[in-house]
Design an enzyme around this catalytic site. Structure first.
Site, mmCIF file in Angstrom:
data_model
loop_
_atom_site.group_PDB
_atom_site.id
_atom_site.type_symbol
_atom_site.label_atom_id
_atom_site.label_comp_id
_atom_site.label_asym_id
_atom_site.label_seq_id
_atom_site.Cartn_x
_atom_site.Cartn_y
_atom_site.Cartn_z
ATOM 1 C CE1 TYR A 98 -74.901 -11.391 -56.932
ATOM 2 C CE2 TYR A 98 -76.980 -10.958 -55.824
ATOM 3 C CZ TYR A 98 -75.659 -10.630 -56.059
ATOM 4 O OH TYR A 98 -75.099 -9.550 -55.424
ATOM 5 C CD GLU A 140 -76.010 -7.664 -52.962
ATOM 6 O OE1 GLU A 140 -77.017 -8.250 -53.426
ATOM 7 O OE2 GLU A 140 -74.905 -7.661 -53.555
#
Length: 404
Positions: A98, A140
């Site tokens: 990310y 996640e």
């Protein structure tokens, strides 16, 4: 969730950002893959990059998340986040990635919008990005924990114990774990990623629904060969599986993921409606197989549309499974009817006149235009939007808002 100061800035700049997202995401992927080409090896599907599908899906998710935050600043669009989190987990995304995406995405925003990206604008959109990223990272992490795998390490070797031709362009592979350990837990309707090495040495992956009962240690995927068009290339993974993989070969599969699955408590008798077209029949067959294996008393209505009976993958098996369920019935539509299904309806799916059970949960899977059309029919027939669950093969280009 989103601060009042940032919400005001995002609201004022959303039209400009949304209007430029196609160019922003094009530059984003170009720069990121230029500097980090390893991400194309087993993480991003080249076909989706070439067609622009991945770019449009990213743009839609950013705009959809920002819009949802503005509509309700104290809540998060859980449906959107859950779908993305399952897709990410199925390809092994980890939280450090990310930061990489942030670097290149915000670099592209600055390039495209130029002086319009003031420090205040950058800070507001940075808040939006990290609200979305942090929510996905948390989801996640839980998915990896539930799947009993380390973050990102979702892969396992499986042996092909049977290959079966279903139609001229569809083949099924029956698989068992190479290590002999039990298959990972899965829910009916979920999918796995298949990772293969292409002729140029680059790994590519694609998601395929489990088309058999996920309660068995043997798992099955059913793969339709993807033939390219003038706008899109041939499917690399599907063509390799069709042309090269035989009984005795090994395949690399991820743990099962997917946010659209059968919620199947032992005591429920709530009806289920399974709606599909084309290769969208695969999760439907997996759900039917699970219902049959567990002796479910739930009323089941199967609605499927295809070009012809000969092109309807798993057609005979679907009929057999429906016959095993005392409360099940099926209606098929074919653009080119055939003698194999004398009771089928001609043309495209039209549910007008179909008796839909009350309080049913509807599962919808197939080509995007089909799902958009049939979802509209279901809503007009009185099925609440919250009860219509859908699965998209590949990047999700259809992101209805929370009230859609």
């Amino acid at each position: 969730m989103l601060s009042a100061e940032s919400a005001a800035v995002v609201r004022a700049t959303l039209p400009a950002v949304a209007g430029a997202l196609d160019e922003i995401t094009t530059r984003f992927y170009g720069a990121m893959f230029r500097d980090r080409p390893e991400l194309l090896d087993g993480m991003f599907n080249r076909g989706n990059q070439a067609s622009g599908a991945q770019r449009r899906a990213l743009a839609g998710s950013i705009a959809g998340f920002a819009t949802a935050l503005l509509d309700d600043p104290d809540a998060r669009p859980d449906t959107l986040l859950d779908r993305i989190a399952h897709k990410h987990a199925a390809v092994g995304v980890t939280d450090d990635q990310y930061t990489i995406v942030h670097k290149y995405l915000f670099g592209a925003i600055a390039e495209v919008l130029g002086d319009a990206v003031t420090p205040q604008v950058a800070a507001a959109w940075d808040e939006v990005y990290w609200l979305m990223a942090d929510a996905l990272i948390g989801r996640e992490a839980r998915l990896y924990q539930d799947a009993a795998v380390e973050p990102g390490k979702v892969w396992r070797q499986w042996t092909v114990v049977e290959r079966r031709t279903e139609t001229p362009d569809t083949v099924s592979f029956l698989l068992t774990p190479v290590d002999g350990d039990p298959a990972p837990q899965a829910r009916a309707g979920q999918y796995v990623s298949v990772r293969v090495r292409m002729a140029d040495g680059v790994h590519q992956l694609r998601q395929y629904s489990l088309s058999s009962d996920p309660g068995d240690d043997l798992r099955r995927i059913t793969v339709k060969r993807v033939t390219g068009t003038s706008d899109e290339p041939d499917g690399e993974v599907s063509n390799l599986l069709h042309e090269q993989v035989r009984e005795g070969d090994e395949l690399t599969l991820s743990a099962p993921f997917g946010d659209v699955f059968l919620d199947d408590p032992d005591d429920t008798t709530d009806p289920v409606v399974l709606v599909s077209a084309g290769i969208g029949c695969t999760p439907v067959t997996g759900i039917l197989a699970h219902l049959a294996a567990t002796g479910s008393p739930r009323p089941v209505l199967v609605l499927h549309a295809d070009r012809s009976p000969a092109e309807h993958a798993l057609r005979t098996e679907t009929r057999e499974l429906v016959g095993q369920l005392p409360g099940a019935r099926a209606v098929f539509w074919y653009e080119q009817p055939g003698a194999e299904e004398p009771d089928a309806r001609p043309g495209l799916m039209d549910i007008d006149g179909i008796a839909l059970p009350e309080d049913a949960t509807v599962f919808l899977c197939g080509p995007l235009p089909f799902m958009q059309e049939v979802r509209g029919q279901l809503l007009r027939a009185g099925i609440p939007a919250r009860r219509v669950r859908y699965e998209v093969f590949g990047p999700d280009l259809w992101l209805p808002g929370p009230a859609a």
